[in-house]
Design a protein around this motif. Sequence first.
Motif, PDB file in Angstrom:
ATOM      1  N   ILE A   1       0.848  -1.187   0.000  1.00 17.64           N
ATOM      2  CA  ILE A   1       0.000   0.000   0.000  1.00 17.64           C
ATOM      3  C   ILE A   1       0.888   1.244   0.000  1.00 17.64           C
ATOM      4  O   ILE A   1       1.860   1.310   0.734  1.00 17.64           O
ATOM      5  CB  ILE A   1      -0.913   0.026   1.243  1.00 17.64           C
ATOM      6  N   GLY A   2       0.533   2.241  -0.809  1.00 21.46           N
ATOM      7  CA  GLY A   2       1.227   3.519  -0.787  1.00 21.46           C
ATOM      8  C   GLY A   2       2.014   3.787  -2.058  1.00 21.46           C
ATOM      9  O   GLY A   2       1.949   3.040  -3.025  1.00 21.46           O
ATOM     10  N   ALA A   3       2.744   4.874  -2.019  1.00 19.06           N
ATOM     11  CA  ALA A   3       3.598   5.288  -3.130  1.00 19.06           C
ATOM     12  C   ALA A   3       5.031   5.368  -2.626  1.00 19.06           C
ATOM     13  O   ALA A   3       5.267   5.744  -1.475  1.00 19.06           O
ATOM     14  CB  ALA A   3       3.156   6.655  -3.660  1.00 19.06           C
ATOM     15  N   ILE A   4       5.990   4.999  -3.475  1.00 21.41           N
ATOM     16  CA  ILE A   4       7.375   5.026  -3.029  1.00 21.41           C
ATOM     17  C   ILE A   4       7.866   6.459  -2.845  1.00 21.41           C
ATOM     18  O   ILE A   4       7.489   7.365  -3.599  1.00 21.41           O
ATOM     19  CB  ILE A   4       8.314   4.227  -3.957  1.00 21.41           C
ATOM     20  N   THR A   5       8.689   6.645  -1.819  1.00 24.87           N
ATOM     21  CA  THR A   5       9.210   7.958  -1.484  1.00 24.87           C
ATOM     22  C   THR A   5      10.493   7.796  -0.679  1.00 24.87           C
ATOM     23  O   THR A   5      10.735   6.743  -0.108  1.00 24.87           O
ATOM     24  CB  THR A   5       8.189   8.780  -0.656  1.00 24.87           C
TER      25      THR A   5
END
Length: 108
Positions: free
Chosen positions: A56-60
């Motif tokens: 879940i989520g976006a890479i950062t």
Amino acid sequence: LGETFEEAFIREIKEETGLTVSIDEVFHVAGSFFYHPNKQKGFQTILMYATAKNVIGAITVENLDEHEQIYAGEAEWFTLEQTKNLKFHNSVDSVALICEAIERQAAR
């Protein structure tokens, strides 16, 4: 200290990628002695390789410290072919293990 492998895996993925995951399967464990050129010192590590699920989520890189952000650069996805050009600072064939993980997932 004070956390299980599974807890450490989930925490490290979150810190280093920004993604929330759960552990799927541990498929390789190895010891490694290596010299990290940016930190200019040697390390002894136990490397545990696992696949993740429920991503879940976006890479950062926002969770990395200042030194790690400079070293790591921008977070981005890589193709399998591009991983062959990445530099890993340990003695394990990380590209072969990435290929193994992909093959294991595809066989399911």
